[in-house]
Design a protein around this motif. Structure first.
Motif, PDB file in Angstrom:
ATOM      1  N   ASP A   1       0.732  -1.347   0.113  1.00 31.19           N
ATOM      2  CA  ASP A   1      -0.055  -0.105   0.176  1.00 31.19           C
ATOM      3  C   ASP A   1       0.695   1.264  -0.151  1.00 31.19           C
ATOM      4  N   LEU A   2       2.001   1.045  -0.414  1.00 30.61           N
ATOM      5  CA  LEU A   2       2.765   2.276  -0.254  1.00 30.61           C
ATOM      6  C   LEU A   2       3.834   2.243  -1.628  1.00 30.61           C
ATOM      7  N   PRO A   3       4.167   3.460  -1.952  1.00 37.36           N
ATOM      8  CA  PRO A   3       5.147   3.611  -3.188  1.00 37.36           C
ATOM      9  C   PRO A   3       6.563   2.994  -2.985  1.00 37.36           C
ATOM     10  N   ASP A   4       7.148   2.397  -3.914  1.00 38.27           N
ATOM     11  CA  ASP A   4       8.362   1.792  -3.596  1.00 38.27           C
ATOM     12  C   ASP A   4       9.238   3.042  -2.989  1.00 38.27           C
ATOM     13  N   ARG A   5      10.335   2.462  -2.037  1.00 35.11           N
ATOM     14  CA  ARG A   5      11.435   3.516  -1.576  1.00 35.11           C
ATOM     15  C   ARG A   5      12.455   3.165  -2.084  1.00 35.11           C
ATOM     16  N   ARG A   6      13.220   3.925  -2.680  1.00 35.54           N
ATOM     17  CA  ARG A   6      14.483   3.713  -3.284  1.00 35.54           C
ATOM     18  C   ARG A   6      15.530   4.424  -2.698  1.00 35.54           C
ATOM     19  N   VAL A   7      16.566   3.568  -2.243  1.00 36.58           N
ATOM     20  CA  VAL A   7      17.696   4.212  -1.153  1.00 36.58           C
ATOM     21  C   VAL A   7      19.148   3.918  -1.975  1.00 36.58           C
ATOM     22  N   PRO A   8      20.112   4.811  -2.250  1.00 35.75           N
ATOM     23  CA  PRO A   8      21.160   4.632  -2.815  1.00 35.75           C
ATOM     24  C   PRO A   8      22.200   3.847  -1.867  1.00 35.75           C
ATOM     25  N   LEU A   9      22.851   3.103  -2.580  1.00 35.27           N
ATOM     26  CA  LEU A   9      23.937   2.103  -1.800  1.00 35.27           C
ATOM     27  C   LEU A   9      25.224   2.522  -2.413  1.00 35.27           C
ATOM     28  N   VAL A  10      26.158   2.524  -1.585  1.00 34.52           N
ATOM     29  CA  VAL A  10      27.666   3.241  -1.850  1.00 34.52           C
ATOM     30  C   VAL A  10      28.546   1.952  -1.438  1.00 34.52           C
ATOM     31  N   ALA A  11      29.765   1.804  -2.184  1.00 32.74           N
ATOM     32  CA  ALA A  11      30.643   1.022  -1.807  1.00 32.74           C
ATOM     33  C   ALA A  11      31.384   0.970  -0.387  1.00 32.74           C
ATOM     34  N   GLU A  12      31.465  -0.176   0.144  1.00 37.50           N
ATOM     35  CA  GLU A  12      31.932  -0.366   1.582  1.00 37.50           C
ATOM     36  C   GLU A  12      33.450   0.041   1.576  1.00 37.50           C
ATOM     37  N   ALA A  13      34.288  -0.340   0.785  1.00 37.75           N
ATOM     38  CA  ALA A  13      35.633  -0.137   0.543  1.00 37.75           C
ATOM     39  C   ALA A  13      36.050   0.139  -0.633  1.00 37.75           C
ATOM     40  N   ASP A  14      37.486   0.486  -0.899  1.00 35.28           N
ATOM     41  CA  ASP A  14      38.268   0.706  -2.250  1.00 35.28           C
ATOM     42  C   ASP A  14      38.506  -0.595  -2.761  1.00 35.28           C
ATOM     43  N   VAL A  15      38.189  -0.705  -4.001  1.00 37.86           N
ATOM     44  CA  VAL A  15      38.785  -1.731  -4.931  1.00 37.86           C
ATOM     45  C   VAL A  15      39.486  -1.269  -5.903  1.00 37.86           C
ATOM     46  N   GLY A  16      40.767  -1.722  -5.713  1.00 32.58           N
ATOM     47  CA  GLY A  16      41.621  -1.111  -6.855  1.00 32.58           C
ATOM     48  C   GLY A  16      41.719  -2.132  -7.972  1.00 32.58           C
ATOM     49  N   LYS A  17      42.364  -1.536  -8.994  1.00 30.30           N
ATOM     50  CA  LYS A  17      42.791  -2.304 -10.237  1.00 30.30           C
ATOM     51  C   LYS A  17      43.383  -3.597  -9.837  1.00 30.30           C
ATOM     52  N   ALA A  18      43.285  -4.627 -10.640  1.00 30.23           N
ATOM     53  CA  ALA A  18      43.931  -6.058 -10.460  1.00 30.23           C
ATOM     54  C   ALA A  18      45.340  -6.108 -10.803  1.00 30.23           C
ATOM     55  N   GLY A  19      46.212  -6.733 -10.501  1.00 32.94           N
ATOM     56  CA  GLY A  19      47.611  -6.800 -10.791  1.00 32.94           C
ATOM     57  C   GLY A  19      47.813  -7.461 -12.137  1.00 32.94           C
ATOM     58  N   PHE A  20      48.740  -7.111 -12.800  1.00 32.55           N
ATOM     59  CA  PHE A  20      48.904  -7.444 -14.244  1.00 32.55           C
ATOM     60  C   PHE A  20      48.777  -8.948 -14.517  1.00 32.55           C
ATOM     61  N   LEU A  21      49.208 -10.005 -13.659  1.00 33.63           N
ATOM     62  CA  LEU A  21      48.839 -11.564 -13.723  1.00 33.63           C
ATOM     63  C   LEU A  21      47.495 -11.701 -13.719  1.00 33.63           C
ATOM     64  N   LYS A  22      46.641 -10.950 -12.885  1.00 37.02           N
ATOM     65  CA  LYS A  22      45.237 -11.236 -12.936  1.00 37.02           C
ATOM     66  C   LYS A  22      44.553 -10.836 -14.063  1.00 37.02           C
ATOM     67  N   ARG A  23      45.018  -9.696 -14.664  1.00 39.44           N
ATOM     68  CA  ARG A  23      44.355  -9.115 -15.699  1.00 39.44           C
ATOM     69  C   ARG A  23      44.856  -9.994 -16.850  1.00 39.44           C
ATOM     70  N   VAL A  24      45.664 -10.719 -17.001  1.00 37.10           N
ATOM     71  CA  VAL A  24      46.087 -11.519 -18.082  1.00 37.10           C
ATOM     72  C   VAL A  24      45.233 -12.623 -17.971  1.00 37.10           C
ATOM     73  N   LEU A  25      45.149 -13.369 -17.058  1.00 36.89           N
ATOM     74  CA  LEU A  25      44.429 -14.643 -16.576  1.00 36.89           C
ATOM     75  C   LEU A  25      42.851 -14.408 -17.020  1.00 36.89           C
ATOM     76  N   THR A  26      42.499 -13.237 -16.526  1.00 40.28           N
ATOM     77  CA  THR A  26      41.190 -13.003 -16.743  1.00 40.28           C
ATOM     78  C   THR A  26      40.889 -12.875 -18.219  1.00 40.28           C
ATOM     79  N   ALA A  27      41.585 -12.007 -18.978  1.00 39.17           N
ATOM     80  CA  ALA A  27      41.385 -11.725 -20.577  1.00 39.17           C
ATOM     81  C   ALA A  27      41.503 -13.090 -21.134  1.00 39.17           C
ATOM     82  N   GLY A  28      42.349 -14.147 -20.706  1.00 38.32           N
ATOM     83  CA  GLY A  28      42.611 -15.435 -21.321  1.00 38.32           C
ATOM     84  C   GLY A  28      41.348 -16.242 -21.227  1.00 38.32           C
TER      85      GLY A  28
END
Length: 387
Positions: free
Chosen positions: A347-374
């Motif tokens: 009986d109520l309109p939807d409530r929309r609430v923004p969520l934020v990132a809990e922590a920083d996530v940096g870019k993966a290292g070179f090896l992980k990027r290569v394996l992911t691309a593979g």
């Protein structure tokens, strides 16, 4: 890609009883009821229809004067002249603070006259004092409206005197009342004063017409209105505990019907809904996948406490889902808005609430990027979707 997640947080604790709260059936032709504490619209009946607002549109004149006080164009001690036009408003009938030609009322006196006496003459004096003519002032109000959130309001005068094209919606009146409460806390208490008489001249018109002020239900504003075209209306507000509601109604057949309907709405809004803390600031609600990050996922948290208004009697559970465009692409910064929590309550309109990132996530290292691309290339070569 839009991802939908079931929240880690359980929102099902509000299935309290067997019967749902029934929607309020108001006798008003148009109505808008809003819980200011949670930002929840509790009722919307023809709320965006532009209608004759009668004296309720004085709230816009009051707002314009409050803005002039705030930016220093006038002070409470500034005096304004009283024109023939203002005096004629008293002769024409209607609400008045009984101004005369030789008066030089102060801004403070005019505020009391507009709010408590609903003085049409006071409104004309303010309009001419701020803009030179009432016509110019009405044009200024119409232009100012959209900037403060009014979408269905046009003004032809400062008092709400019947005029072709002078229109406001109940939602606009509620939004305007909300603004007066939140943006002008030093002046808002005047709305709760029950009587005022300029130089002792208004013995029969000194009482505030708001029928809720003396009922002990937390009412402290804002403005009544009545013309034969508009019927009886009220923009009202009441505060009980940590909750405040604001409402606008119009089209009632009598002042008694207006009083009874307004009191019913206040009782319904406070008794049929309860305020719950769904999640504290920083509480993990869900996790989002992160692509090419030094972590594969990141927690999603609300930046502020989530307060939810729910019917006191509900049949179905309150449910929620998290949506985000994912996977998120590293880097992800802590505190950045990356998702949305959508809460569904009966009986109520939807409530929309923004969520934020809990922590920083940096870019993966070179090896992980290569394996992911593979892995992605292998999946595409073999005809499988990339992971």
């Amino acid at each position: 890609m839009l991802n939908r997640l079931r929240p880690v947080l359980t929102l099902l604790a509000f299935a309290l009883a067997a019967l749902p709260a029934r929607a309020f059936e108001t006798a008003a032709t148009a109505a808008w009821v809003y819980d200011m504490s949670t930002g929840t619209v509790l009722m919307d009946k023809n709320a965006d229809q532009p209608l004759p607002p009668a004296s309720m549109s004085k709230l816009m004149t009051i707002n314009m004067l409050f803005e002039a006080l705030k930016d220093g164009r006038v002070t409470m001690d500034t005096t304004f002249a009283v024109s023939d036009r203002a005096v004629q408003m008293t002769r024409d009938g209607g609400s008045t603070m009984m101004l005369q030609h030789n008066d030089r009322p102060t801004v403070e006196e005019l505020i009391h006259g507009m709010i408590i006496n609903s003085g049409n003459d006071a409104c004309v004096v303010v309009a001419e004092g701020l803009a030179g003519t009432e016509e110019a002032f009405a044009e200024q109000m119409t232009l100012r409206g959209p900037a403060i959130g009014l979408t269905s309001s046009t003004f032809r005068n400062a008092s709400g005197w019947p005029a072709e094209g002078h229109r406001m919606s109940m939602r606009d009146l509620g939004i305007l009342g909300k603004r007066l409460i939140e943006d002008f806390p030093d002046y808002y208490p005047i709305f709760a004063q029950t009587e005022y008489s300029y130089k002792g001249r208004s013995p029969d018109n000194r009482f505030n017409r708001n029928p809720l002020l003396d009922l002990g239900i937390g009412a402290d504003g804002l403005k009544t209105g009545h013309t034969s075209e508009a019927g009886y209306g009220l923009v009202g507000s009441a505060k009980q505990g940590n909750r405040r509601i604001i409402f606008a109604i119009t089209g009632l057949p009598s002042d008694r019907a207006r009083a009874e309907e307004a009191e019913r709405i206040v009782g319904w809004a406070f008794r049929q809904f309860s305020q719950k803390t769904v999640a504290k600031s920083g509480t993990r609600v869900a996790e989002a996948e992160v692509h090419l990050g030094d972590a594969d996922s990141v927690g999603l948290v609300p930046a502020d406490d989530i307060m939810l208004l729910v019917p006191a009697l509900v049949q179905d559970s309150v449910t929620a889902e998290v949506v985000y465009n994912g996977p998120l692409i590293a880097p992800v910064l802590k505190g950045s808005a990356v998702a949305e929590l959508i809460i569904h309550a009966p009986d109520l309109p939807d409530r929309r609430v923004p969520l934020v990132a809990e922590a920083d996530v940096g870019k993966a290292g070179f090896l992980k990027r290569v394996l992911t691309a593979g892995r992605q290339l292998s999946g595409q070569y073999l005809g499988f979707p990339a992971s």
